[in-house]
Design an enzyme around this catalytic site. Structure first.
Site, PDB file in Angstrom:
ATOM      1  N   GLU A 276       0.819  -1.245  -0.032  1.00 51.55           N
ATOM      2  CA  GLU A 276       0.081  -0.053  -0.128  1.00 51.55           C
ATOM      3  C   GLU A 276       0.802   1.386   0.153  1.00 51.55           C
ATOM      4  O   GLU A 276       0.707   2.143   0.750  1.00 51.55           O
ATOM      5  CB  GLU A 276      -0.845  -0.018   1.186  1.00 51.55           C
ATOM      6  CG  GLU A 276      -2.069  -1.193   1.508  1.00 51.55           C
ATOM      7  CD  GLU A 276      -2.635  -1.213   2.634  1.00 51.55           C
ATOM      8  OE1 GLU A 276      -2.163  -0.579   3.334  1.00 51.55           O
ATOM      9  OE2 GLU A 276      -3.782  -1.784   2.696  1.00 51.55           O
ATOM     10  N   ARG A 279       3.140   7.756  -0.305  1.00 47.81           N
ATOM     11  CA  ARG A 279       4.210   8.784  -0.488  1.00 47.81           C
ATOM     12  C   ARG A 279       5.306   8.146  -1.310  1.00 47.81           C
ATOM     13  O   ARG A 279       6.012   9.073  -2.406  1.00 47.81           O
ATOM     14  CB  ARG A 279       4.829   9.039   0.738  1.00 47.81           C
ATOM     15  CG  ARG A 279       5.915  10.171   0.894  1.00 47.81           C
ATOM     16  CD  ARG A 279       6.537  10.099   2.386  1.00 47.81           C
ATOM     17  NE  ARG A 279       5.615  10.004   3.563  1.00 47.81           N
ATOM     18  CZ  ARG A 279       5.051  10.867   3.879  1.00 47.81           C
ATOM     19  NH1 ARG A 279       5.140  12.209   3.599  1.00 47.81           N
ATOM     20  NH2 ARG A 279       4.175  10.647   5.019  1.00 47.81           N
ATOM     21  N   ARG A 315       2.005  20.443   5.391  1.00 46.83           N
ATOM     22  CA  ARG A 315       3.124  19.529   5.868  1.00 46.83           C
ATOM     23  C   ARG A 315       4.055  20.367   6.811  1.00 46.83           C
ATOM     24  O   ARG A 315       4.376  19.810   7.790  1.00 46.83           O
ATOM     25  CB  ARG A 315       3.860  18.470   5.028  1.00 46.83           C
ATOM     26  CG  ARG A 315       2.905  17.589   4.043  1.00 46.83           C
ATOM     27  CD  ARG A 315       3.455  16.756   3.291  1.00 46.83           C
ATOM     28  NE  ARG A 315       4.030  15.714   4.159  1.00 46.83           N
ATOM     29  CZ  ARG A 315       5.334  15.668   4.428  1.00 46.83           C
ATOM     30  NH1 ARG A 315       6.263  16.657   3.936  1.00 46.83           N
ATOM     31  NH2 ARG A 315       5.943  14.828   5.429  1.00 46.83           N
ATOM     32  N   TYR A 319       3.438  19.112  10.474  1.00 47.56           N
ATOM     33  CA  TYR A 319       4.444  17.776  10.720  1.00 47.56           C
ATOM     34  C   TYR A 319       6.059  18.413  10.901  1.00 47.56           C
ATOM     35  O   TYR A 319       6.782  17.472  11.004  1.00 47.56           O
ATOM     36  CB  TYR A 319       4.436  16.685   9.827  1.00 47.56           C
ATOM     37  CG  TYR A 319       3.282  16.359   9.376  1.00 47.56           C
ATOM     38  CD1 TYR A 319       2.602  15.462  10.152  1.00 47.56           C
ATOM     39  CD2 TYR A 319       3.037  16.308   7.913  1.00 47.56           C
ATOM     40  CE1 TYR A 319       1.150  14.870   9.918  1.00 47.56           C
ATOM     41  CE2 TYR A 319       1.815  15.856   7.530  1.00 47.56           C
ATOM     42  CZ  TYR A 319       1.214  15.018   8.432  1.00 47.56           C
ATOM     43  OH  TYR A 319      -0.303  14.394   7.731  1.00 47.56           O
ATOM     44  N   CYS A 345      -2.943  34.229   7.648  1.00 48.82           N
ATOM     45  CA  CYS A 345      -2.718  34.884   8.914  1.00 48.82           C
ATOM     46  C   CYS A 345      -2.686  33.974  10.007  1.00 48.82           C
ATOM     47  O   CYS A 345      -3.537  33.881  10.917  1.00 48.82           O
ATOM     48  CB  CYS A 345      -4.027  35.807   8.893  1.00 48.82           C
ATOM     49  SG  CYS A 345      -4.204  36.785   7.848  1.00 48.82           S
ATOM     50  N   GLU A 346      -1.532  33.272  10.081  1.00 52.20           N
ATOM     51  CA  GLU A 346      -1.070  32.348  11.074  1.00 52.20           C
ATOM     52  C   GLU A 346       0.506  32.476  10.895  1.00 52.20           C
ATOM     53  O   GLU A 346       1.035  32.245   9.963  1.00 52.20           O
ATOM     54  CB  GLU A 346      -1.495  30.846  10.818  1.00 52.20           C
ATOM     55  CG  GLU A 346      -2.969  30.847  10.521  1.00 52.20           C
ATOM     56  CD  GLU A 346      -3.585  30.179  11.814  1.00 52.20           C
ATOM     57  OE1 GLU A 346      -2.889  29.660  12.824  1.00 52.20           O
ATOM     58  OE2 GLU A 346      -4.883  30.035  11.845  1.00 52.20           O
ATOM     59  N   TYR A 374       0.447  13.926  -0.168  1.00 52.57           N
ATOM     60  CA  TYR A 374       0.065  14.599   1.098  1.00 52.57           C
ATOM     61  C   TYR A 374       0.234  16.263   0.745  1.00 52.57           C
ATOM     62  O   TYR A 374       0.428  17.066   1.753  1.00 52.57           O
ATOM     63  CB  TYR A 374       0.583  14.242   2.348  1.00 52.57           C
ATOM     64  CG  TYR A 374       0.504  12.377   2.487  1.00 52.57           C
ATOM     65  CD1 TYR A 374      -0.820  12.223   2.708  1.00 52.57           C
ATOM     66  CD2 TYR A 374       1.651  11.671   2.495  1.00 52.57           C
ATOM     67  CE1 TYR A 374      -0.889  10.736   2.905  1.00 52.57           C
ATOM     68  CE2 TYR A 374       1.686  10.300   2.234  1.00 52.57           C
ATOM     69  CZ  TYR A 374       0.209   9.864   2.679  1.00 52.57           C
ATOM     70  OH  TYR A 374       0.061   8.730   2.868  1.00 52.57           O
TER      71      TYR A 374
HETATM   72  C1  LIG Z   1      -1.552   6.253   4.698  1.00 60.14           C
HETATM   73  C2  LIG Z   1      -1.453   4.827   4.553  1.00 60.14           C
HETATM   74  C3  LIG Z   1      -0.947   4.165   3.790  1.00 60.14           C
HETATM   75  C4  LIG Z   1       0.129   4.889   2.659  1.00 60.14           C
HETATM   76  O1  LIG Z   1       1.222   5.488   3.690  1.00 60.14           O
HETATM   77  P1  LIG Z   1       2.736   5.913   2.975  1.00 60.14           P
HETATM   78  O2  LIG Z   1       3.520   6.321   4.008  1.00 60.14           O
HETATM   79  O3  LIG Z   1       2.294   7.222   2.173  1.00 60.14           O
HETATM   80  O4  LIG Z   1       3.172   4.712   2.087  1.00 60.14           O
HETATM   81  C5  LIG Z   1      -1.003   2.670   3.447  1.00 60.14           C
HETATM   82  N1  LIG Z   1      -2.085   2.041   4.301  1.00 60.14           N
HETATM   83  C6  LIG Z   1      -2.716   2.818   4.995  1.00 60.14           C
HETATM   84  C7  LIG Z   1      -3.595   1.897   5.958  1.00 60.14           C
HETATM   85  C8  LIG Z   1      -2.471   4.022   5.565  1.00 60.14           C
HETATM   86  O5  LIG Z   1      -3.263   4.556   6.287  1.00 60.14           O
END
Ligand SMILES: *Cc1c(COP(=O)(O)O)cnc(C)c1O
Length: 420
Positions: A276, A279, A315, A319, A345-346, A374
């Site tokens: 999955e 990024r 970001r 973060y 304005c922050e 993101y």
């Molecule tokens: C956000 C997320 C991802 C992707 O994460 P990356 O750091 O962008 O690779 C994959 N699986 C789940 C369940 C997520 O919440």
């Protein structure tokens, strides 16, 4: 892939594929996001090649960048999707990703969302709690369907990343604790409308070190063995996303090294592997292009005030993220030290403090690198600023893949009650 791999300077001018960024900026006013479809394809292909020796499916984490053009690019390459809402399922399907390549994650799926996913026939529900499982069972039974599920297991490992993007510790809200996994699977196997098929894990994002993955996957492998001994037919391991990218100078293990680790930890189980990545597919395939509005000489520092703000790219404020900030036209300018800020304005609307950027004047173009993931998806119209449009480039062609809305578009969404 570094932040500048697909956005190199030629003769001091930043390019994306065969087009100068300044040529795009002439037609699309700043700020705008710019993606290289060549870069997206290359990073997808890196995953495919790295995992070619395993039965693996890449399911792009749609939340990282859900633009239809991005999803259609990945769909054509054979990618599946990891989604976290009905909206993301709809986006994935509309862009051409088939339902049987969609895995559905997320901690608070609603009855309506579960119903929709079941009627489409998605590949897998990644279930995060027992109450969610019961709801899926209820909806599946009412539809006379079977939901293929994996529990998201919280392996209690430290991802060694930013606290807001760490998800695999016992104190995080995500998943079923590994200590309770066998009970959860036993309950699942007894419920109608549920087919137990896999185990899922996702420990966090922007990991730059593989050790937490190794630890998590080892625990998952042990669990799969136990679950099989308990009589469950586990055929799928979803290893989540989380592999980091280079924002500044982080050294990221290659996708091949990561694939080898997955094989070492999980290969003996002969499971289908679901990946999955978000990024690591999109992050360095996109930039945010903005213009210098003003250069302000403060008492202690010089401010580079951009026309892009925290509403466009949150970001850095959210973060403390580092993004390289580069003059699109470096010319013969010297480097100067600036605080790079936006117009919102922050005080938090700051992209960088005491950063070296080529000396810039009002009107000069500035690129905020590594903004493909993101970035646009987390943008808002705070301060009633228009959402930045998105542009995709391939070779010598570019297209606007999301338009800038008009002020009328924004204002007409509000309704003044008749009784006012
Ligand atoms: C956000 C997320 C991802 C992707 O994460 P990356 O750091 O962008 O690779 C994959 N699986 C789940 C369940 C997520 O919440």
């Amino acid at each position: 892939m570094t932040p500048v791999s697909y956005f190199p300077h030629k003769n001091n001018e930043m390019y994306v594929d065969d087009i100068a960024i300044s040529d795009i900026a002439k037609q699309v006013k700043t700020p705008f996001y710019c993606y290289s479809s060549t870069a997206i394809e290359a990073s997808y292909q890196e995953y495919k090649n790295a995992f070619s020796a395993q039965d693996a499916l890449v399911c792009f984490a749609v939340k990282a960048n859900s633009n239809q053009a991005v999803l259609a690019t990945l769909a054509k390459l054979g990618s599946g999707a990891d989604v976290v809402s009905m909206g993301e399922i709809r986006r994935a399907i509309t862009a051409g990703i088939p339902a049987n390549k969609i895995v559905y994650s997320g901690v608070a799926k609603s009855q309506e969302e579960i119903h929709y996913a079941l009627t489409l026939g998605i590949l897998q529900f990644n279930v995060e709690s027992e109450p969610e499982l019961e709801l899926i069972s209820k909806v599946a039974t009412s539809l006379n369907k079977t939901a293929a599920i994996a529990f998201r297991i919280n392996p209690d490992v430290c991802a060694q990343t930013h606290a807001k993007i760490s998800t695999g510790k016992a104190e995080n809200k995500f998943g079923v604790p590994i200590s309770k996994a066998r009970i959860a699977y036993k309950q699942a196997a007894a419920l109608p409308g549920i087919k137990v098929q896999g185990v899922d894990v996702h420990i966090g994002s922007q990991l730059t070190n593989l050790a937490p993955f190794a630890e998590a996957y080892q625990r998952i492998a042990e669990l799969v063995t136990e679950l099989r001994a308990d009589g469950h037919d586990i055929r799928v391991v979803d290893v989540g996303g989380g592999l980091g990218i280079t924002y500044l100078d982080e050294v990221i293990p290659s996708k091949q090294t990561y694939a080898d680790l997955v094989k070492t930890q999980l290969g003996h189980l002969n499971c289908k592997i679901i990946l999955e990545p978000g990024r690591s597919l999109l992050g360095n395939a996109g930039i945010l292009v903005s213009s210098v509005a003003f250069v302000k000489n403060g008492e202690e520092r010089q401010f580079l005030m951009l026309d892009a703000g925290m509403n466009d790219l949150i970001r850095p404020s959210m973060y403390d993220a580092y993004h390289q900030i580069i003059a699109v036209n470096k010319g013969t300018k010297v480097l100067k030290t600036y605080d790079v800020v936006g117009p919102v304005c922050e005080t938090g609307d700051t992209f960088a403090k005491a950063r070296q950027v080529h000396a810039s004047d009002a009107g000069d173009l500035i690129a905020i690198m590594s903004s493909g993931a993101y970035g646009a998806v987390m943008s808002s119209s705070y301060n009633t600023r228009l959402l930045a449009p998105e542009v995709m480039v391939k070779g010598s062609e570019f297209s606007i893949v999301r338009k800038r809305p008009s002020y009328e578009d924004i204002i007409k969404q509000d309704i003044i009650p008749s009784w006012l």
